[in-house]
Write a protein that holds these residues in place. Structure first.
Motif, PDB file in Angstrom:
ATOM      1  N   SER A   4       0.161   4.847 -15.427  1.00 31.93           N
ATOM      2  CA  SER A   4      -0.422   6.174 -15.184  1.00 31.93           C
ATOM      3  C   SER A   4      -1.794   6.347 -15.824  1.00 31.93           C
ATOM      4  O   SER A   4      -2.582   7.163 -15.378  1.00 31.93           O
ATOM      5  CB  SER A   4       0.520   7.274 -15.674  1.00 31.93           C
ATOM      6  OG  SER A   4       0.686   7.193 -17.069  1.00 31.93           O
ATOM      7  N   ARG A  55       0.861  -1.186   0.000  1.00 31.60           N
ATOM      8  CA  ARG A  55       0.000   0.000   0.000  1.00 31.60           C
ATOM      9  C   ARG A  55       0.893   1.229   0.000  1.00 31.60           C
ATOM     10  O   ARG A  55       1.746   1.384   0.859  1.00 31.60           O
ATOM     11  CB  ARG A  55      -0.906  -0.007   1.214  1.00 31.60           C
ATOM     12  CG  ARG A  55      -1.839   1.171   1.243  1.00 31.60           C
ATOM     13  CD  ARG A  55      -2.973   0.951   2.226  1.00 31.60           C
ATOM     14  NE  ARG A  55      -3.769   2.137   2.345  1.00 31.60           N
ATOM     15  CZ  ARG A  55      -4.783   2.441   1.537  1.00 31.60           C
ATOM     16  NH1 ARG A  55      -5.092   1.637   0.566  1.00 31.60           N
ATOM     17  NH2 ARG A  55      -5.477   3.534   1.708  1.00 31.60           N
ATOM     18  N   ASN A  58      -4.079   3.855 -16.099  1.00 35.49           N
ATOM     19  CA  ASN A  58      -5.055   2.940 -15.519  1.00 35.49           C
ATOM     20  C   ASN A  58      -4.610   2.536 -14.106  1.00 35.49           C
ATOM     21  O   ASN A  58      -4.320   1.366 -13.854  1.00 35.49           O
ATOM     22  CB  ASN A  58      -5.204   1.717 -16.421  1.00 35.49           C
ATOM     23  CG  ASN A  58      -6.461   0.945 -16.137  1.00 35.49           C
ATOM     24  OD1 ASN A  58      -7.243   1.296 -15.268  1.00 35.49           O
ATOM     25  ND2 ASN A  58      -6.659  -0.134 -16.861  1.00 35.49           N
ATOM     26  N   VAL A  59      -4.577   3.488 -13.200  1.00 35.90           N
ATOM     27  CA  VAL A  59      -4.072   3.235 -11.853  1.00 35.90           C
ATOM     28  C   VAL A  59      -4.957   2.285 -11.056  1.00 35.90           C
ATOM     29  O   VAL A  59      -4.505   1.672 -10.092  1.00 35.90           O
ATOM     30  CB  VAL A  59      -3.860   4.557 -11.075  1.00 35.90           C
ATOM     31  CG1 VAL A  59      -2.828   5.417 -11.766  1.00 35.90           C
ATOM     32  CG2 VAL A  59      -5.156   5.310 -10.884  1.00 35.90           C
ATOM     33  N   SER A  60      -6.193   2.114 -11.472  1.00 35.20           N
ATOM     34  CA  SER A  60      -7.112   1.262 -10.703  1.00 35.20           C
ATOM     35  C   SER A  60      -6.821  -0.231 -10.866  1.00 35.20           C
ATOM     36  O   SER A  60      -7.332  -1.033 -10.087  1.00 35.20           O
ATOM     37  CB  SER A  60      -8.558   1.548 -11.108  1.00 35.20           C
ATOM     38  OG  SER A  60      -8.771   1.202 -12.464  1.00 35.20           O
ATOM     39  N   VAL A  61      -6.020  -0.624 -11.847  1.00 37.65           N
ATOM     40  CA  VAL A  61      -5.750  -2.056 -12.038  1.00 37.65           C
ATOM     41  C   VAL A  61      -4.755  -2.608 -11.026  1.00 37.65           C
ATOM     42  O   VAL A  61      -4.627  -3.812 -10.891  1.00 37.65           O
ATOM     43  CB  VAL A  61      -5.275  -2.395 -13.468  1.00 37.65           C
ATOM     44  CG1 VAL A  61      -6.345  -2.082 -14.482  1.00 37.65           C
ATOM     45  CG2 VAL A  61      -3.981  -1.717 -13.803  1.00 37.65           C
ATOM     46  N   GLY A  62      -4.059  -1.743 -10.328  1.00 36.43           N
ATOM     47  CA  GLY A  62      -3.167  -2.227  -9.282  1.00 36.43           C
ATOM     48  C   GLY A  62      -1.746  -1.709  -9.388  1.00 36.43           C
ATOM     49  O   GLY A  62      -1.412  -0.921 -10.260  1.00 36.43           O
ATOM     50  N   THR A  63      -0.949  -2.197  -8.468  1.00 32.54           N
ATOM     51  CA  THR A  63       0.429  -1.766  -8.313  1.00 32.54           C
ATOM     52  C   THR A  63       1.337  -2.986  -8.253  1.00 32.54           C
ATOM     53  O   THR A  63       0.983  -3.996  -7.659  1.00 32.54           O
ATOM     54  CB  THR A  63       0.570  -0.971  -6.988  1.00 32.54           C
ATOM     55  OG1 THR A  63      -0.308   0.144  -7.045  1.00 32.54           O
ATOM     56  CG2 THR A  63       1.971  -0.487  -6.768  1.00 32.54           C
ATOM     57  N   ARG A  99       3.103   1.587 -11.275  1.00 30.68           N
ATOM     58  CA  ARG A  99       1.739   1.478 -11.768  1.00 30.68           C
ATOM     59  C   ARG A  99       1.617   2.186 -13.111  1.00 30.68           C
ATOM     60  O   ARG A  99       2.416   3.049 -13.457  1.00 30.68           O
ATOM     61  CB  ARG A  99       0.735   2.027 -10.776  1.00 30.68           C
ATOM     62  CG  ARG A  99       0.753   3.531 -10.611  1.00 30.68           C
ATOM     63  CD  ARG A  99      -0.260   3.989  -9.582  1.00 30.68           C
ATOM     64  NE  ARG A  99      -0.320   5.451  -9.506  1.00 30.68           N
ATOM     65  CZ  ARG A  99      -1.042   6.117  -8.650  1.00 30.68           C
ATOM     66  NH1 ARG A  99      -1.785   5.474  -7.770  1.00 30.68           N
ATOM     67  NH2 ARG A  99      -1.050   7.432  -8.656  1.00 30.68           N
ATOM     68  N   ASP A 122      -0.733   7.894  -1.777  1.00 29.61           N
ATOM     69  CA  ASP A 122      -1.117   8.466  -3.069  1.00 29.61           C
ATOM     70  C   ASP A 122      -0.380   9.753  -3.405  1.00 29.61           C
ATOM     71  O   ASP A 122      -0.277  10.119  -4.573  1.00 29.61           O
ATOM     72  CB  ASP A 122      -2.624   8.703  -3.123  1.00 29.61           C
ATOM     73  CG  ASP A 122      -3.402   7.417  -3.330  1.00 29.61           C
ATOM     74  OD1 ASP A 122      -2.819   6.435  -3.829  1.00 29.61           O
ATOM     75  OD2 ASP A 122      -4.597   7.401  -2.989  1.00 29.61           O
ATOM     76  N   TRP A 138       3.402   9.354  -5.665  1.00 26.98           N
ATOM     77  CA  TRP A 138       3.572   8.855  -7.030  1.00 26.98           C
ATOM     78  C   TRP A 138       4.186   9.939  -7.909  1.00 26.98           C
ATOM     79  O   TRP A 138       3.761  11.080  -7.894  1.00 26.98           O
ATOM     80  CB  TRP A 138       2.244   8.403  -7.622  1.00 26.98           C
ATOM     81  CG  TRP A 138       1.725   7.174  -6.961  1.00 26.98           C
ATOM     82  CD1 TRP A 138       0.764   7.115  -5.997  1.00 26.98           C
ATOM     83  CD2 TRP A 138       2.170   5.833  -7.175  1.00 26.98           C
ATOM     84  NE1 TRP A 138       0.573   5.808  -5.607  1.00 26.98           N
ATOM     85  CE2 TRP A 138       1.431   4.997  -6.320  1.00 26.98           C
ATOM     86  CE3 TRP A 138       3.115   5.251  -8.008  1.00 26.98           C
ATOM     87  CZ2 TRP A 138       1.604   3.624  -6.275  1.00 26.98           C
ATOM     88  CZ3 TRP A 138       3.293   3.879  -7.966  1.00 26.98           C
ATOM     89  CH2 TRP A 138       2.543   3.079  -7.111  1.00 26.98           C
TER      90      TRP A 138
END
Length: 71
Positions: free
Chosen positions: A44, A10, A46-51, A42, A13, A16
């Motif tokens: 840039s 985690r 599509n940040v919602s798909v994960g890290t 990650r 935010d 980044w």
């Protein structure tokens, strides 16, 4: 009462960053080195798909090799 420890994957935010060379394109990987021994990567766009979390030393070696033209 102390706060629960954060998961090592985690990332804050606000930490980044992306390359200034790609700032105008919005097609790059963002990097978060705020966790110390773990670096987050990650997409840039599509940040919602994960890290992806990688060892900071390994990431530094990778970036150094890229910069030196060894990869």
């Amino acid at each position: 009462m102390s706060a629960a420890p954060q998961s090592p994957t985690r990332f804050d935010d606000t930490q980044w960053v992306k390359s200034s060379a790609s700032a105008a394109q919005n097609e790059c990987v963002e990097v978060n080195a705020g966790r110390g021994v773990v670096v987050g990567l990650r997409d840039s766009k599509n940040v919602s798909v994960g890290t992806i979390a990688v060892n900071a030393g390994s990431f530094t070696a990778f970036v150094s090799a890229l910069g030196a033209g060894r990869l």
